[in-house]
Design an enzyme around this catalytic site. Sequence first.
Site, PDB file in Angstrom:
ATOM      1  N   GLU A  21       0.865  -1.341   0.068  1.00 35.92           N
ATOM      2  CA  GLU A  21       0.077   0.058  -0.069  1.00 35.92           C
ATOM      3  C   GLU A  21       0.771   1.210   0.013  1.00 35.92           C
ATOM      4  OE1 GLU A  21      -3.191   2.543   2.614  1.00 35.92           O
ATOM      5  OE2 GLU A  21      -1.913   0.789   3.589  1.00 35.92           O
TER       6      GLU A  21
ATOM      7  N   CYS B 256      -2.392   8.421   4.546  1.00 34.54           N
ATOM      8  CA  CYS B 256      -1.961   7.754   3.276  1.00 34.54           C
ATOM      9  C   CYS B 256      -2.779   8.336   2.248  1.00 34.54           C
ATOM     10  CB  CYS B 256      -2.003   6.197   3.226  1.00 34.54           C
ATOM     11  SG  CYS B 256      -1.293   5.132   4.284  1.00 34.54           S
TER      12      CYS B 256
END
Length: 373
Positions: free
Chosen positions: A249, A283
Amino acid sequence: MRHDHLFIGGQWVESESGEVYTRRDPATGNVVSRHDRATRAEAERAITAAREAFDHGPWPHMGAAARGDVLRRAAAELRERTDELARLITLETGKPIAQARGEIQTTANLFDHFTHLALEAHGESYAISGTYDALVAREPVGVVAAIVPWNFPIMMLAFKLAPALAAGNSVIFKPSSNCVLSTVKMFEIFEKAGMPKGSVNLILGPGGSVGSAIAAHPGISMVTFTGSTAVGQDIMRCAAANVKKIGLELGGKSPNIIFADADLEGAVEWAMIGIFFNQGEVCSAGSRILIEESFKETFLRRLVERTNAITLGNPLNNPDMGPMVSESQMNDVLGFIRKGVEEGATLVCGGARYTEGECAKGYFVQPTIFDNC
């Protein structure tokens, strides 16, 4: 002052190197703990312990229900110690205490969720022509290495470890050097909950040496990583040598897209949450706004009003925003702001270090908006 060690093969051990690094409270600059710095040799020991636990230990063979009992005990203990853990998260990351408490509740819920999911996992069979059947079996991968960033220290731990453990894998966990306090406490909880020796292992140290050694080691069956694209590429290269499984990720640049028929207050509220929640250390932080031109001035005026009203302060007092996680991160952010000005963008609000009152020694940055980028 706390001095945290490594957790390998069911024991807390000191690093053979004797090297330690310190962690500072980003709100005050005060040292709050010292941590061992693992060597490659200790990473090898952790891998050996995890492999032994998977190949010969009880965890993979306990059955999903029995594993679930252990993980549910860990979740219950986590909920019981919410205040203690929230304070540790706030001391090491700088996030407001209410957000830290929310992270703990989410973490406990994740352990419950993946425990339940493991109970429902089952194989499948398909009849093929003649006397042949095709079978799908769901089995643990083996030894899973998890490497995570610092922005949500124990929630990221749960995203990685909860499904891996519920499925019967053994794990090696390497947190960011910025967020060790709460991670160590979580491993104490695993120990109390009854995790078998070697099934969970904690390695502390820099990603450039220890993290790479873990990612490249043939004893690791899978690496799961959340962080920068550049490091993700390095992990792919390390994993390629023995074709291990990977889950990545990585970074992005997430836009908000707003049209003129949007509800003004709702659009402003969610744009602010998107970029200022957790000091923007997310993120998928909504760091760009793409907006219909006819709505821009109305939206921007209200966004600036709301942004200028954001409170900054010691995160233990639960302001709207706390400090950046470290001095280096603060300097990176201030550097990007300078670059924006140099490239000709219009600085609408913020744009500087915040040093008022109790924030004088912390790593605070004013909430910042650019126009005409």
